[in-house]
Write an enzyme that holds these catalytic residues in place. Structure first.
Site, PDB file in Angstrom:
ATOM      1  N   LYS A  54     -12.333   6.371 -10.510  1.00 14.60           N
ATOM      2  CA  LYS A  54     -11.075   6.940 -11.015  1.00 14.60           C
ATOM      3  C   LYS A  54     -10.859   6.553 -12.479  1.00 14.60           C
ATOM      4  O   LYS A  54     -10.513   7.386 -13.314  1.00 14.60           O
ATOM      5  CB  LYS A  54      -9.895   6.453 -10.170  1.00 14.60           C
ATOM      6  CG  LYS A  54      -9.802   7.144  -8.821  1.00 14.60           C
ATOM      7  CD  LYS A  54      -8.845   6.444  -7.869  1.00 14.60           C
ATOM      8  CE  LYS A  54      -8.950   7.077  -6.479  1.00 14.60           C
ATOM      9  NZ  LYS A  54      -8.247   6.340  -5.434  1.00 14.60           N
ATOM     10  N   GLN A  98      -4.080   1.586  -4.550  1.00 18.67           N
ATOM     11  CA  GLN A  98      -5.235   1.907  -3.710  1.00 18.67           C
ATOM     12  C   GLN A  98      -5.020   1.410  -2.276  1.00 18.67           C
ATOM     13  O   GLN A  98      -4.714   0.237  -2.064  1.00 18.67           O
ATOM     14  CB  GLN A  98      -6.506   1.276  -4.318  1.00 18.67           C
ATOM     15  CG  GLN A  98      -7.780   1.600  -3.593  1.00 18.67           C
ATOM     16  CD  GLN A  98      -8.158   3.088  -3.689  1.00 18.67           C
ATOM     17  OE1 GLN A  98      -8.075   3.694  -4.756  1.00 18.67           O
ATOM     18  NE2 GLN A  98      -8.554   3.665  -2.567  1.00 18.67           N
ATOM     19  N   ASP A 121      -0.237  10.138  -5.985  1.00 27.73           N
ATOM     20  CA  ASP A 121      -0.877  10.329  -4.679  1.00 27.73           C
ATOM     21  C   ASP A 121      -0.019  11.218  -3.786  1.00 27.73           C
ATOM     22  O   ASP A 121      -0.496  11.706  -2.751  1.00 27.73           O
ATOM     23  CB  ASP A 121      -1.064   8.962  -3.983  1.00 27.73           C
ATOM     24  CG  ASP A 121      -2.521   8.525  -3.954  1.00 27.73           C
ATOM     25  OD1 ASP A 121      -3.405   9.372  -4.188  1.00 27.73           O
ATOM     26  OD2 ASP A 121      -2.754   7.332  -3.683  1.00 27.73           O
TER      27      ASP A 121
END
Ligand code: NDP
Length: 300
Positions: A54, A98, A121
């Site tokens: 990422k 994460q 997200d």
């Protein structure tokens, strides 16, 4: 194989190029650099790989990348303080914590502490509610990637019968909401669904997000249907050498590709689209934060 291969790797390249263009324009015309912060707690090897990838792709499209790596024993209070600091940082437009988090940390609490407009997200309860009510939101990256590929292949999805296998909060449910938003007739199947084969046979679009290797055989697929395989499963592959593995999806690729009209492969299908959509969400969040026009085609 008769199906058209939907090349997620190539598609993700186009998305990243669009993001990079928009980032360059934001810099040139407004002096703004979109920023993405990724918070990693602990040393889970798979998470470390994702976070590295990422960060690399964020920099490649010209955005600012910030990584916060915290010890596995980090307290909830300390993690929440990091998120709070990022919420208040004007140079950060997207925040991703994460997952999975170590067991002592409350994932829902942490995710819901992210400012919803920076929740790239799309897991914050506000974004879940906005998506569910058809309002502008941050959309979870994996289903957004699937939607982009479906729109690109079909043009309009209106009136098509779609079956989503899997009802998780990160893939199945938001995928179903997005397909409904594009006027599909949507069925959500799960582990208690009776006669899954019959349900899948009705579908013009099948999205498999289960986590069971090659569970959807070709004789479940309606001829000409589009099959989107979200699954990522690692199987032993002794033929490649001792200890080697190979990735397979949730659909049996060869038998499904013989019947389907179009299909995504694993690897090289949905997977690469997920990070591309994270970058797209970050540039969208940056535009919204600054009251600027959003890039076209990169949101739901
Ligand atoms: P979850 O484990 O959270 O959800 C799996 C879903 O599948 C559940 O709803 C479950 O039903 C359903 N299910 C399980 N067994 C069956 C069955 N026999 N028949 C029908 N439905 C069944 O998984 P995720 O949604 O997080 O992920 C799904 C897959 O997608 C995984 O392989 C994962 O690795 C992959 N993935 C890929 C991503 C990418 O970037 N390509 C991103 C995210 C995930 P029930 O609710 O009844 O238990």
């Amino acid at each position: 194989m008769t199906a058209t291969l939907i090349d997620g790797k190539a598609f993700a390249g186009h998305v990243r190029a669009q993001v990079a263009d928009h980032v360059a324009r934001l810099k040139e015309e407004h002096g703004i650099t979109p920023g993405l912060a990724v918070v990693l707690v602990g040393e889970d090897p798979a998470s470390q790989v994702y976070v590295r990838s990422k960060g690399k792709q964020t920099v490649e499209v010209g955005m600012k990348s910030v990584e916060h790596k915290l010890d596995a024993t980090t307290s909830e209070q300390d993690l929440l303080a990091v998120v709070e600091q990022l919420n208040n940082d004007p140079e950060i437009h997207g925040i991703l914590v994460q997952l999975p988090l170590p067991a002592h940390l409350d994932e829902d609490l942490v995710i819901n502490s992210i400012a919803p407009e920076k929740d790239v997200d799309g897991f914050h309860i506000s974004n879940v509610g906005l998506l569910g009510t058809g309002q502008k939101s941050m959309v979870p990256c994996t289903p957004l990637g699937c939607l982009m590929m479906l729109r690109d292949y079909h043009g309009s999805l209106s009136g098509l019968d779609a079956v989503v296998i899997g009802r998780s909060n990160i893939v199945g449910k938001p995928m179903a909401q997005l397909l409904l938003g594009d006027s599909c007739t949507v069925t959500i199947a799960h582990s208690r669904t009776k006669d899954l084969a019959e349900v899948v046979r009705r579908a013009d679009i099948v999205v498999a997000a289960v986590g069971r290797p090659e569970m959807v055989p070709g004789d479940w697929i309606k001829p000409g249907a589009t099959v989107i395989d979200v699954g990522i499963n690692r199987l032993d592959a002794p033929e490649k050498g001792e200890g080697k593995t190979r990735l397979v999806g949730d659909v049996d690729f060869h038998s499904c590709a013989a019947v389907a009209g179009a299909i995504t492969p694993v690897p090289g299908g949905v997977g690469p689209m997920t990070i591309a959509c994270l970058l797209a969400n970050t540039v969208t969040a940056c535009c919204r934060a600054n009251g600027l026009a959003e890039p076209e085609g990169l949101t739901a």
